[in-house]
Design an enzyme around this catalytic site. Structure first.
Site, PDB file in Angstrom:
ATOM      1  N   THR A  43       0.856  -1.255   0.065  1.00 11.49           N
ATOM      2  CA  THR A  43      -0.031  -0.006  -0.023  1.00 11.49           C
ATOM      3  C   THR A  43       0.859   1.030  -0.065  1.00 11.49           C
ATOM      4  O   THR A  43       1.853   1.152   0.437  1.00 11.49           O
ATOM      5  CB  THR A  43      -0.928  -0.170   1.512  1.00 11.49           C
ATOM      6  OG1 THR A  43      -1.797   1.287   1.343  1.00 11.49           O
ATOM      7  CG2 THR A  43      -0.051  -0.124   2.612  1.00 11.49           C
ATOM      8  N   LYS A  46      -0.496   3.539   5.101  1.00 14.10           N
ATOM      9  CA  LYS A  46       0.280   2.993   6.085  1.00 14.10           C
ATOM     10  C   LYS A  46       1.633   3.760   6.241  1.00 14.10           C
ATOM     11  O   LYS A  46       1.745   4.908   6.378  1.00 14.10           O
ATOM     12  CB  LYS A  46       0.368   1.293   6.041  1.00 14.10           C
ATOM     13  CG  LYS A  46      -1.070   1.008   6.197  1.00 14.10           C
ATOM     14  CD  LYS A  46      -1.382  -0.449   6.422  1.00 14.10           C
ATOM     15  CE  LYS A  46      -2.582  -1.097   6.140  1.00 14.10           C
ATOM     16  NZ  LYS A  46      -3.799  -0.457   7.080  1.00 14.10           N
ATOM     17  N   THR A  76     -10.757   6.142 -11.888  1.00  9.04           N
ATOM     18  CA  THR A  76      -9.957   7.248 -12.171  1.00  9.04           C
ATOM     19  C   THR A  76      -8.640   6.869 -11.488  1.00  9.04           C
ATOM     20  O   THR A  76      -8.560   6.250 -10.221  1.00  9.04           O
ATOM     21  CB  THR A  76     -10.654   8.343 -11.430  1.00  9.04           C
ATOM     22  OG1 THR A  76     -11.850   8.469 -11.666  1.00  9.04           O
ATOM     23  CG2 THR A  76      -9.863   9.684 -11.592  1.00  9.04           C
ATOM     24  N   THR A 163     -13.191  -8.415  12.086  1.00  6.29           N
ATOM     25  CA  THR A 163     -11.759  -8.378  11.714  1.00  6.29           C
ATOM     26  C   THR A 163     -11.192  -9.579  12.562  1.00  6.29           C
ATOM     27  O   THR A 163     -10.316 -10.267  12.275  1.00  6.29           O
ATOM     28  CB  THR A 163     -11.497  -7.179  12.010  1.00  6.29           C
ATOM     29  OG1 THR A 163     -11.949  -6.066  11.552  1.00  6.29           O
ATOM     30  CG2 THR A 163      -9.877  -6.860  11.830  1.00  6.29           C
TER      31      THR A 163
END
Ligand SMILES: Cc1ncc(COP(=O)(O)O)c(C=O)c1O
Length: 253
Positions: A43, A46, A76, A163
């Site tokens: 990513t 983070k 986009t 989670t």
């Protein structure tokens, strides 16, 4: 094993890029295993402090995934301003400054974990930079998180189902390299106030979920030591008498 049997390996390094390895490429870099990882996802959020993400792999593999991914045509693309910031962050974290930040980060994680353990919080056993504090009750978990921000201004993430499995509710604490020891001490002190106001127990069994095999609570330091490639000597220090203890095997490899 995957390659022996003709399978591809895919590793999600979202929580590791920027934070581990000589150039911040992740756990794969730290362990010298990048060549065994066919697809890596990362990513630009983070550690890189931006937004967006990526996969890395051979150009053919990446092209195949891009061609089949819905986002390629209909979404986009990320704006240049964002990508400029992300690129700069990658550059910094690959540099000496990045190595210093990572060292400070690990130092802070070690310190905070130790302080929490000293105060008797049920810190779960994990070598990660994310420190889990087990609560095991979704209501209390949310209450602790809410009170920490409302009363003391500390952002502490509550992790509830889905989670984690029900009964495994926990806080996840993530210090940055920029937190000072005074800040962390204050956070632990305030967490203790909230914890006690909610009549939750402190000082239970120290780290109940250490290595399920040999029950040694030493793994944190040893895993961190692997970063410095001193693993071979660590195994001897652990001094576990149980044959084939996976903890010993982990530090020895
Ligand atoms: C393991 C894992 N993979 C991927 C992601 C997605 O990250 P991002 O939204 O920054 O792309 C997250 C987000 O928390 C995550 O925890």
């Amino acid at each position: 094993i995957a390659h022996e049997y003709g399978a591809l390996t895919f590793v999600d390094e979202v929580h590791a890029v920027g934070l581990y390895g000589e150039h911040g490429a992740g756990i794969g870099e730290r362990e010298g295993q990048l060549h065994n990882m066919d697809i890596i996802s990362g990513t630009l959020g983070k550690a890189f402090g931006n937004v967006g993400g990526y996969i890395a792999g051979t150009s053919l593999l990446v092209d195949m995934i891009r061609s089949y991914a819905a986002g390629f045509i209909f979404t986009t693309s990320l704006p240049p301003t964002v990508l400029c910031g992300a690129l700069k962050a990658v550059d910094i974290l690959a540099s000496e400054e990045g190595r210093q930040l990572r060292a400070r980060h690990q130092d802070n994680v070690r310190y905070l974990r130790q302080r929490l353990q000293e105060e008797g919080f049920p810190v779960e056993h994990t070598p990660s930079h994310i420190i889990p504090v087990k609560i095991g009750n979704p209501l209390q978990c949310t209450q602790v998180s809410d009170q920490m921000i409302q009363r003391f201004g500390h952002y502490v993430q509550a992790i509830n189902y889905p989670t984690v499995a029900r009964g495994e509710e926990k806080l996840r604490l993530a210090p940055t390299p920029h937190h000072t020891r005074a800040m962390m001490d204050e956070m632990v002190r305030d967490l203790k106030v909230v914890w006690q106001d909610l009549k939750m127990p402190l000082g239970g069994k120290h780290c109940p979920e250490e290595c399920t095999y040999c029950r040694k609570p030493l793994l944190f330091d040893r895993f961190e030591a692997r970063t410095n490639a001193t693993a071979a000597s660590c195994a001897r220090e652990l001094n576990c008498q149980i044959p084939n203890c996976p903890q010993i095997a982990a530090v020895a490899n």
